[in-house]
Design a protein around this motif. Structure first.
Motif, PDB file in Angstrom:
ATOM      1  N   SER A   1       0.810  -1.226   0.000  1.00 47.41           N
ATOM      2  CA  SER A   1       0.000   0.000   0.000  1.00 47.41           C
ATOM      3  C   SER A   1       0.837   1.266   0.000  1.00 47.41           C
ATOM      4  O   SER A   1       0.391   2.301  -0.513  1.00 47.41           O
ATOM      5  CB  SER A   1      -0.927   0.029   1.226  1.00 47.41           C
ATOM      6  OG  SER A   1      -1.902  -0.969   1.161  1.00 47.41           O
ATOM      7  N   ASN A   2       2.027   1.209   0.581  1.00 44.93           N
ATOM      8  CA  ASN A   2       2.824   2.423   0.742  1.00 44.93           C
ATOM      9  C   ASN A   2       4.270   2.282   0.275  1.00 44.93           C
ATOM     10  O   ASN A   2       4.718   3.022  -0.604  1.00 44.93           O
ATOM     11  CB  ASN A   2       2.802   2.871   2.209  1.00 44.93           C
ATOM     12  CG  ASN A   2       1.417   3.186   2.711  1.00 44.93           C
ATOM     13  OD1 ASN A   2       0.894   2.483   3.569  1.00 44.93           O
ATOM     14  ND2 ASN A   2       0.797   4.227   2.187  1.00 44.93           N
TER      15      ASN A   2
ATOM     16  N   TYR B   1      -1.230  -1.054  -5.852  1.00 41.00           N
ATOM     17  CA  TYR B   1      -2.478  -0.537  -5.282  1.00 41.00           C
ATOM     18  C   TYR B   1      -3.643  -1.479  -5.576  1.00 41.00           C
ATOM     19  O   TYR B   1      -4.559  -1.633  -4.762  1.00 41.00           O
ATOM     20  CB  TYR B   1      -2.793   0.840  -5.852  1.00 41.00           C
ATOM     21  CG  TYR B   1      -1.931   1.961  -5.314  1.00 41.00           C
ATOM     22  CD1 TYR B   1      -1.583   2.017  -3.971  1.00 41.00           C
ATOM     23  CD2 TYR B   1      -1.496   2.984  -6.151  1.00 41.00           C
ATOM     24  CE1 TYR B   1      -0.806   3.053  -3.481  1.00 41.00           C
ATOM     25  CE2 TYR B   1      -0.720   4.028  -5.668  1.00 41.00           C
ATOM     26  CZ  TYR B   1      -0.375   4.060  -4.327  1.00 41.00           C
ATOM     27  OH  TYR B   1       0.385   5.090  -3.848  1.00 41.00           O
TER      28      TYR B   1
ATOM     29  N   ALA C   1      -3.469  -4.062  -3.078  1.00 38.58           N
ATOM     30  CA  ALA C   1      -3.728  -3.494  -1.755  1.00 38.58           C
ATOM     31  C   ALA C   1      -5.215  -3.274  -1.509  1.00 38.58           C
ATOM     32  O   ALA C   1      -5.697  -3.431  -0.377  1.00 38.58           O
ATOM     33  CB  ALA C   1      -2.975  -2.172  -1.604  1.00 38.58           C
TER      34      ALA C   1
ATOM     35  N   GLY D   1      -6.588  -5.045   1.709  1.00 39.45           N
ATOM     36  CA  GLY D   1      -7.015  -4.120   2.754  1.00 39.45           C
ATOM     37  C   GLY D   1      -8.401  -4.428   3.303  1.00 39.45           C
ATOM     38  O   GLY D   1      -8.733  -4.022   4.426  1.00 39.45           O
TER      39      GLY D   1
END
Length: 295
Positions: free
Chosen positions: A75-76, A163, A166, A170
C-alpha cells in the motif's frame, strides 16, 4: 452526496494531487527512498500520536505485525517508491494520470484472486479502454526502446499494480478502526524503507535545506496524515462508491500544480490518453451510464 461531501472530496483530491507536486519539489534536493521514508515515517508518528490521544486501542502481536508488514509494503512502501523514482524521469502531472489506472488493476486483481468481482461487459470495455489510454500516454516509442522516460512511466504503472492488490488485501482489516489501520500501515512501511534508505541514500550525508524539509513536511502532514483522516471521514459519510470519484479529480489538481508552480507542460497525447482512461473508469464506475439511461 451532500454539498459538504463534495467539498471534502475536492479538498482531498487537491491534497493527494499535491503529493505529486511535493514529490517533485523534494526530489530537487533528496533521493527517492529518503523522500518516501520521510513521508511515511513522519506520517506514522503523527497518526500514532492522534490515535493515542483519542484513546484508540493499539494492539500488537507477531501475527498483527506480519499482516501490517504486507499491507504497508503493497500500500505504501512499494508504490510510493515506484512513483517517486518514476518522477525522477517524468513530470508530476503525467505520473498522476498514470496513477489513475489503480481501479483498472483492482478489477483485474479481483478476477485473478477469485474475489466477488465479476467481469461484466461494461467492466471489460472499461478495462480495455484503460489500457488503451495508457498506450496512448506512453506512445509507440515504448515498444522500440526502454529509455529512462519510458522506464519512469512503467515505474508509476507498477505502483498502480501494487495498489490493485492493496485494495483487496485491505478489506481483511475492516474490523480494525480506520485510524489504527492507517497508523500501523505507515509504521510498517517505515520498517521496510528505513534499512533501504540507510543503505542506498545514506541520508545523514544529505542537506535538504528549507525546500526539502518543507516538501517532506507537506507530504507527511498534509498529503498523508491529514489526507487519511479526511479520506476515512468521507468514506464514512459518502461511502466507498462515491469515494472512488477522487480518482478523476486527483490528476486535475496535480496537473494544475505542476503547470503553475513547476512549469510543466504536457503534450496532446497525455491529455488524449487521460480522456480515454477516464472514459474507461467512468464505464467501470457505472454511474454515468445509469444517468444516461435515466436510472
Amino acid at each position: 452526496m451532500s454539498a459538504r461531501d463534495w467539498l471534502l472530496l475536492v479538498i482531498l483530491s487537491t491534497v493527494w494531487g499535491g503529493s505529486f507536486f511535493f514529490f517533485e519539489v523534494a526530489l530537487q534536493t533528496l533521493p527517492p527512498f529518503t523522500v518516501v521514508l520521510g513521508r511515511v515515517g513522519l506520517g506514522a508518528i503523527i497518526l500514532l500520536a492522534i490515535a493515542r490521544a483519542r484513546g484508540a486501542r493499539l494492539p500488537f502481536s507477531a501475527a498483527i505485525a506480519r499482516r501490517y508488514l504486507l499491507l504497508g509494503g503493497i500500500s505504501n512502501a512499494l508504490p510510493f517508491s515506484f512513483i517517486v523514482w518514476g518522477q525522477t524521469q517524468i513530470p508530476s502531472g503525467l505520473a498522476s494520470i498514470i496513477n489513475a489506472m489503480t481501479p483498472i488493476w483492482a478489477v483485474l486483481v479481483g478476477l485473478m484472486i477469485g474475489s466477488d468481482e465479476r467481469l461484466t461487459p461494461a467492466k471489460a470495455v472499461g478495462v480495455v479502454l484503460g489500457f488503451c489510454g495508457v498506450a496512448v500516454l506512453m506512445g509507440p516509442d515504448l515498444l522500440q526502446e526502454l529509455d529512462p522516460y519510458s522506464l519512469g512511466q512503467l515505474s508509476v504503472l507498477g505502483a498502480t499494480v501494487c495498489y490493485g492488490f492493496a485494495v483487496h488485501y485491505g478489506r481483511r482489516f475492516g474490523d480494525t478502526p480506520a485510524l489504527v489501520n492507517a497508523a500501523y500501515m505507515l509504521t510498517a512501511a517505515t520498517v521496510w524503507l528505513t534499512p533501504v534508505a540507510l543503505l542506498v541514500d545514506q541520508p545523514w550525508t544529505l542537506a535538504p535545506g528549507l525546500t526539502g524539509w518543507g516538501a517532506l513536511l507537506g507530504l507527511s502532514i498534509i498529503c498523508t496524515a491529514f489526507a487519511y483522516l479526511l479520506y476515512f471521514r468521507i468514506l464514512a459519510s459518502a461511502g466507498a462508491t462515491n469515494m472512488s470519484l477522487v480518482t478523476f479529480l486527483v490528476p486535475v489538481s496535480a496537473i494544475s500544480l505542476g503547470a503553475v508552480f513547476l512549469g510543466e507542460r504536457l503534450g496532446p497525447t497525455a491529455f488524449a490518453g487521460m480522456a480515454i482512461l477516464f472514459a474507461g473508469l467512468a464505464i467501470i464506475d457505472g454511474r454515468a451510464l445509469r444517468l444516461i439511461r435515466g436510472r
